[in-house]
Design an enzyme around this catalytic site. Sequence first.
Site, short mmCIF file in Angstrom:
data_model
loop_
_atom_site.label_atom_id
_atom_site.label_comp_id
_atom_site.label_asym_id
_atom_site.label_seq_id
_atom_site.Cartn_x
_atom_site.Cartn_y
_atom_site.Cartn_z
N TYR A 41 0.76 -1.11 0.01
CA TYR A 41 -0.01 0.03 -0.02
C TYR A 41 0.84 1.34 0.11
CZ TYR A 41 -3.40 3.48 1.21
OH TYR A 41 -4.46 4.54 1.34
N ASP A 42 1.79 1.20 0.94
CA ASP A 42 2.93 2.36 0.99
C ASP A 42 3.46 2.60 -0.21
OD1 ASP A 42 2.20 3.13 3.26
OD2 ASP A 42 3.84 2.04 4.27
N LEU A 86 -1.60 10.78 10.02
CA LEU A 86 -0.03 11.13 10.10
C LEU A 86 0.49 11.23 8.70
CD1 LEU A 86 0.88 9.50 13.47
CD2 LEU A 86 0.61 11.88 12.94
N LYS A 118 4.44 3.65 17.18
CA LYS A 118 3.28 3.78 16.40
C LYS A 118 2.57 2.57 16.47
CE LYS A 118 1.61 5.36 12.09
NZ LYS A 118 0.58 4.35 11.84
N GLU A 173 -5.02 4.09 20.66
CA GLU A 173 -5.07 2.97 19.67
C GLU A 173 -5.67 1.61 20.28
OE1 GLU A 173 -4.05 4.18 16.90
OE2 GLU A 173 -3.56 2.39 15.49
N LYS A 299 6.36 13.69 17.83
CA LYS A 299 5.52 14.87 18.00
C LYS A 299 6.16 16.44 18.47
CE LYS A 299 1.69 11.86 18.98
NZ LYS A 299 0.80 10.97 19.99
N CYS A 417 5.75 -42.35 10.14
CA CYS A 417 6.79 -41.39 10.34
C CYS A 417 7.35 -41.33 8.97
CB CYS A 417 7.87 -41.98 11.30
SG CYS A 417 9.36 -41.14 11.29
S1 IVH Z 1 -0.99 10.75 17.42
C1 IVH Z 1 -3.01 14.07 15.27
N1 IVH Z 1 0.35 8.60 18.30
O1 IVH Z 1 -1.38 6.28 13.51
C2 IVH Z 1 -2.08 12.89 15.76
N2 IVH Z 1 -1.16 8.05 16.55
O2 IVH Z 1 -1.10 6.93 10.81
C3 IVH Z 1 -2.79 11.65 15.42
N3 IVH Z 1 -1.20 5.42 16.05
O3 IVH Z 1 -4.55 7.71 13.13
C4 IVH Z 1 -2.35 10.54 15.99
N4 IVH Z 1 0.26 5.23 17.33
O4 IVH Z 1 -4.27 5.56 14.62
C5 IVH Z 1 -0.59 9.01 17.27
N5 IVH Z 1 1.46 6.94 19.56
C6 IVH Z 1 0.62 7.42 18.46
C7 IVH Z 1 -0.16 6.52 17.76
C8 IVH Z 1 -0.86 6.81 16.78
C9 IVH Z 1 -0.69 4.77 16.65
C10 IVH Z 1 -2.07 5.88 14.85
C11 IVH Z 1 -3.42 6.48 14.71
C12 IVH Z 1 -3.34 7.31 13.47
C13 IVH Z 1 -2.74 6.85 12.75
C14 IVH Z 1 -1.72 7.53 11.68
#
Ligand code: IVH
Length: 699
Positions: A41-42, A86, A118, A173, A299, A417
């Site tokens: 997909y990526d 993201l 993530k 999540e 972040k 066997c």
């Molecule tokens: S922050 C506005 N933190 O990744 C910021 N997301 O590909 C939004 N996800 O929709 C999310 N681990 O479902 C954040 N530590 C984490 C995360 C995380 C998984 C998921 C989340 C988001 C998706 C984006």
Amino acid sequence: MTTPAAVIVDAAAYAQAVEDAVKASAAYYSGGTSVLDDDSYDRLVRGIAAWEAAHPDEVLPDSPTGKVAGGAVEGDVPHTVAMLSLDNVFSPEEFTAWTASVARRIGRDVARFSVEPKLDGLAIAARYTRGRLSQLITRGDGTAGEDVSHAIGTIEGLPGELAEPVTVEVRGEVLMTTAQFEHANEIRTAHGGQPFANPRNAAAGTLRAKERAYTVPMTFFGYGLLPLPDTESTLATRLAEFAHSDLMGQAVALGVNTTASTAVPGITADTAEEVLTRVKEIAALRAELPFGIDGIVVKADLAADQEAAGSGSRAPRWAIAYKLPAVEKITRLLEVEWNVGRTGIIAPRAVLEPVEIDGSTITYATLHNPADITRRDLRLGDHVMVHRAGDVIPRIEAPVAHLRTGEEQPIAFPEVCPRCGADIDSSEQRWRCVNGRNCHLVASLSYAAGRDQLDIEGLGHTRVVQLVEAGLVTDLADLFALTREQLLDLERMGETSTDNLLAALAKTKEQPLSRVLCALGIRGTGRSMSRRIARYFATMDNLRAADAETIQQVEGIGTEKAPSIVAELAELAPLIDKLVAAGVNMTEPGATPPTAADSEADTDAAADAQGAEAEGGPLAGMTVVVTGAMTGPLETLSRNQMNELVERAGGRSSSSVSKKTTLVVAGEGAGSKRAKAESLGVRIADPDEFAAMVADYLN
Ligand code: IVH
């Protein structure tokens, strides 16, 4: 490593690619199974983006590059603040470029980053009203989601009631841990359902399913905390001003699970370099985690930086996903091979259509036992989701049931066997040739002669084959009855080799009990367990006199393993007698036999007694993990010999790093264990430092 983008040659191919990506994305966000794995997909989306960059006038409105992904799912509960996606980066260079772009936008460097795994699950918003969990909403299209409040009570880490009666929304999540996934598929197939292809699909399907006859647990990790319209105003203001790391601390204080409870807790980092170090640490720990992660989320930690950076329609500009290589791919199951191991166990192994995962070509995957195949409802020709992370042997997660064509064939189980044609004992989960260790004598003897067992110099695999084929040995003990004449009669056996082998065999008789036990290959015990058993019982006689309850006094042996060890020892009795008669040592130097008081003690006390045994050594009371390549005075020591050394010096050896670890001896190339030790603050020594600590115990 970044896999290349898909190559799109013309507008038709572009339109097709957009259609495929939209379908896959819809399936992904709605919990259906996509025909594309994440990596494909990526690649597709990057190909689409590349084509769009060259043809900006021809961008299709539904292209996945320009909108909130997952737009295909209808949802009727509006989100108070959009649940964004993201953007991704795939390399340190791309990450550094992102930090520079944020800095340009806000006119200063980001003051501090927060770095967390993530999690590979589904985003969910959990609304708490005066402390009570009142509503669960999926992300949906980002502006409105589906009400899945029926799942309340089935998600670990998302308490029904918070520690304080506040009105807030917790975002995070929902996922299934590996164990929860296995359990979910077992229950599902037992109810006649199709297995889920991977934990993510399982969590998605389970979350949305309303009327199921059974419930399967899932796990929640929070990564956001925000006010709701009814939130008390001072709290609302505080939440808006909190740094992300403070919000996470607040979530924990309220009783919500976050990554703080894991081996990869969220941390803050002051510079991009520190972030990249943490990215490496998390990547190194990935294979050991009990849940899936597909990257690291970075972040801007401070609310002021986030506000200054702002958000686009699809993703915030203050956060980025640093994607890790995919560990899952879909491929086909071509065949199942049945191999007989050294103890006679007949183990199935999947032969796959070769597939590349994270730089390695995978052609085989483990299948545990016949029942495992039945439970997963695997068929020849099936598309299967294959998982491979780190050095762990690849495994099949599940068949991708919706890709079945109807031409798949049942997997035939062997009736005799596959090695010697004898009957199969199928009374236990793992099937076994009735000839047991004698079925694959070459394998069992080669193992016994190996470096970590009896370490018989000059008795390699080829020589073992020769001895077995000549009919000179029918079991381990026969080795010690070999005569000079018999050996000289063999091809390529000159006088020197013969004398060397006889001398090696004579020396072997002096090996400690722990190594004899290991050489016997008692099922369910390995090198360290053999050492613990030998230290606890001190002599083979004591061990053979022990019943299952007594054997459970040995650390790490529970109610399941103990009776099987007793049964194995009974099966091995004639061989052990023969070894004793041949003059093989059956005692453990330095170990004291258990007293009657020990056998009455509970397991903890017994473990203490075992620890106390070696009291006084430089490592007394320490739990030591050895990792990486040893150098200097330790260079020639195998991992097993290192563990023996640790124990001789009074310590306890372990193979995994945890909070209980006191010291990690990290040699060259140490990877995830070193990273884990660093993240837990466990003391690390290099091989030279360690050699100095245990100098008196080096042989
Ligand atoms: S922050 C506005 N933190 O990744 C910021 N997301 O590909 C939004 N996800 O929709 C999310 N681990 O479902 C954040 N530590 C984490 C995360 C995380 C998984 C998921 C989340 C988001 C998706 C984006």
